[in-house]
Design an enzyme around this catalytic site. Structure first.
Site, mmCIF file in Angstrom:
data_model
loop_
_atom_site.group_PDB
_atom_site.id
_atom_site.type_symbol
_atom_site.label_atom_id
_atom_site.label_comp_id
_atom_site.label_asym_id
_atom_site.label_seq_id
_atom_site.Cartn_x
_atom_site.Cartn_y
_atom_site.Cartn_z
ATOM 1 N N GLY A 1 5.517 3.940 5.180
ATOM 2 C CA GLY A 1 5.765 5.350 4.490
ATOM 3 C C GLY A 1 7.172 5.577 4.055
ATOM 4 O O GLY A 1 7.560 6.717 3.904
ATOM 5 N N CYS B 1 -10.424 13.466 -21.296
ATOM 6 C CA CYS B 1 -10.818 14.737 -21.197
ATOM 7 C C CYS B 1 -10.566 15.597 -20.227
ATOM 8 O O CYS B 1 -11.797 16.060 -19.494
ATOM 9 C CB CYS B 1 -12.523 14.647 -21.576
ATOM 10 N N ARG C 1 -1.494 9.741 -9.484
ATOM 11 C CA ARG C 1 -1.068 10.320 -8.443
ATOM 12 C C ARG C 1 -0.391 11.767 -8.909
ATOM 13 O O ARG C 1 -0.227 12.529 -8.116
ATOM 14 C CB ARG C 1 0.419 9.392 -8.054
ATOM 15 N N GLU D 1 5.149 -1.773 8.262
ATOM 16 C CA GLU D 1 3.947 -1.838 7.064
ATOM 17 C C GLU D 1 4.514 -1.211 5.884
ATOM 18 O O GLU D 1 3.959 -0.238 5.358
ATOM 19 C CB GLU D 1 2.742 -1.435 7.589
ATOM 20 N N PRO D 2 5.558 -1.727 5.295
ATOM 21 C CA PRO D 2 5.949 -1.039 3.965
ATOM 22 C C PRO D 2 5.075 -1.343 2.746
ATOM 23 O O PRO D 2 4.901 -2.702 2.708
ATOM 24 C CB PRO D 2 7.540 -1.260 3.632
ATOM 25 N N GLY D 3 4.698 -0.573 2.025
ATOM 26 C CA GLY D 3 3.940 -0.809 0.765
ATOM 27 C C GLY D 3 4.847 -0.527 -0.358
ATOM 28 O O GLY D 3 5.411 -1.170 -1.241
ATOM 29 N N ARG D 4 4.785 0.864 -0.784
ATOM 30 C CA ARG D 4 5.423 1.448 -1.773
ATOM 31 C C ARG D 4 6.873 1.045 -1.701
ATOM 32 O O ARG D 4 7.464 0.960 -2.889
ATOM 33 C CB ARG D 4 5.560 2.955 -1.307
ATOM 34 N N TYR E 1 0.232 2.366 -5.870
ATOM 35 C CA TYR E 1 -0.952 3.414 -5.964
ATOM 36 C C TYR E 1 -1.100 3.886 -7.450
ATOM 37 O O TYR E 1 -1.443 5.023 -7.386
ATOM 38 C CB TYR E 1 -0.171 4.613 -5.181
#
Ligand code: PLP
Length: 463
Positions: free
Chosen positions: A278, A391, A360, A320-323, A421
């Protein structure tokens, strides 16, 4: 400890700060290193380059839209997290941010572990050679087949998310003759976004087992009774795009409180604590994320202090870093198609992708920035909105940004900080083909996820 949240937070995104984009940046041609991948710069002709390769060449060779990923930057960030936490902690990259076999190999080589949360992510990890014992398996509704596969493969930990799952995993492990290492994910009543957080007794969400009402303690009791489970610790993940560490402080205090209760009741000191991911990144120049070493220091101090005051041995920490690892390492390269000035409002700039490659903005009201990258310009700034080709009037990639007023069809623009993401949440809406991920390193580009083709689409449509 309280209270409301912030614009960049997913559920609180409708409160833009006053006058947020009221003034254009001093230099429209500048590529702020805070939001762009490490090796991004402009060459002598003003064309943006990454890893020594210019974006016009990349566009010619691989087409647009394309996610362009700076491999050196990815590795540097992975390494920075790894070394910041040192040998007494584990860094699990959150695969949901972006996962491919190349990424799995880089992580393996840089000494990181990997979080997966579906059978598909697990298959990707295993097929790229990530050792199973360095994989953690997450999710609030893992299927029996997924659990079976994870236990059989020998994953390092399964993060238990419900009472049903405690029994389910124990049963499958027993059938397979295994003792599965597990953590229990609890909710501690802390919801954190960006600069603020909310601390309550209860948390109103689908993940984890509430600490409140003794539910988490009961989960621990049950897990400890099952021989086929080895309970190694407690897991807590409090939010996303967080800059402020005080939410972690409250979370750690509450998790350690549980560890203490477990010790008092069962005489067992659980050896691990996972504080989740996070950690925030800069999407625009206004954001000021912390460096991994600052985060590591802060988290380690918080846990150590809490454990000392509870007279517990300090558990092994994992994060647990992702971003924070992949987010800043990529940008999305688009070609401008049409330009519509709406007098007194703004100019709509349509690019050849949109909500199918970056959901996002539509989903969370996320903020992004954008730059003209195929050339520089001295023209006056114009307030622009970057929209896609779908559309849907909500098909917005960048809500408000300044671009030079001589922008023309055929120009290349790029949106930075799209490594996390974006490809992983990409869709085929309008049967638009998902863009490739092109990794650039040392003057060479390599497709690590290829562009989808009409053939791919029609293969699924069995008629
Ligand atoms: C999403 C998630 C992460 C990663 O979050 P980032 O914001 O990408 O760092 C880590 N752990 C868990 C359990 C998650 O659900």
């Amino acid at each position: 400890m309280s209270r409301s949240a912030h614009p960049a937070g997913p559920r609180h995104a409708d409160v833009l700060p006053e006058g947020h984009y009221s003034a254009p940046p001093a230099d429209l041609n500048a590529l702020d290193p805070k939001v762009w991948a490490q090796t991004v710069t402009r060459d002598v002709d003003g064309v943006a380059t990454v890893g020594g390769l210019d974006v016009k060449t990349i566009a010619e060779q691989y087409g647009t839209p394309a996610y362009v990923l700076d491999e050196a930057d990815f590795r540097a960030r992975a390494r920075a997290w790894r070394s910041a936490f040192g040998a007494d902690a584990d860094v699990f990259y959150a695969g949901k941010a972006f996962l491919s076999r190349a990424v799995v190999r880089w992580l393996h080589e840089e000494g990181l572990n990997l979080d997966v949360c579906s059978g598909g992510e697990l298959a990707t990890a295993l097929s790229a050679g990530m050792p199973a014992d360095r994989i953690a398996f997450h999710g609030n509704n893992k299927s029996v087949a997924e659990i079976h596969r994870a236990v059989e493969a020998g994953v390092g930990r399964i993060v238990l998310d419900s009472f049903q799952e405690i029994v389910r995993v124990a049963h499958i492990a027993r059938e397979l003759g295994r003792r599965q290492r597990v953590q229990i994910r609890i909710t501690v009543g802390v919801e954190a976004h960006t600069h603020e957080f909310i601390a309550t007794a209860h948390e109103d969400q689908k993940f984890g087992i509430p600490l409140a009402g003794g539910q988490a303690a009961e989960a621990v009791r049950r897990a400890l009774q099952l021989d086929s489970l080895e309970l190694i610790g407690i897991h807590s993940h409090i939010g996303s795009q967080i800059f402020d560490m005080s939410g972690f402080e409250v979370a750690a205090h509450r998790v350690v409180g549980l560890l203490k209760d477990v010790r008092d009741e069962h005489g067992v000191e659980l050896p691990e604590i996972d504080l989740g991911g996070g950690l925030g990144i800069a999407y625009t120049s206004d954001d000021d994320p912390r460096e991994p070493h600052e985060i590591a220091k802060a988290l380690t101090e918080i846990v150590t202090r809490e454990c000392e005051s509870a007279r517990l041995r300090t558990p092994r920490i994992s994060v647990e870093p992702g971003r924070a690892i992949v987010g800043p390492t990529a940008f999305t390269l688009y070609e401008v198609g049409t330009i519509k000035p709406l007098d007194g409002l703004r100019t709509y700039v349509s690019v050849d992708g949109g909500m199918s490659d970056n959901i996002r903005t539509a989903l969370y009201d996320a903020e992004y920035s954008v730059a003209l990258v195929s050339r520089t310009s001295d023209a006056e700034p114009m307030l622009a909105r970057i929209v896609g080709k779908h559309c849907e009037s909500g098909d917005i990639v960048v809500k408000d940004a300044f671009l030079p007023s001589d922008l023309a069809p055929g120009d290349l623009v790029a949106v930075p900080a799209t490594g996390a993401y974006c490809r992983s949440m990409a869709s085929n809406y309008n049967h638009v083909l998902r863009p490739p991920v092109v990794a650039v390193n040392d003057g060479e580009a390599r497709v690590i996820v290829r562009r989808e083709t009409e053939e791919d689409l029609l293969r699924l449509d069995v008629g």
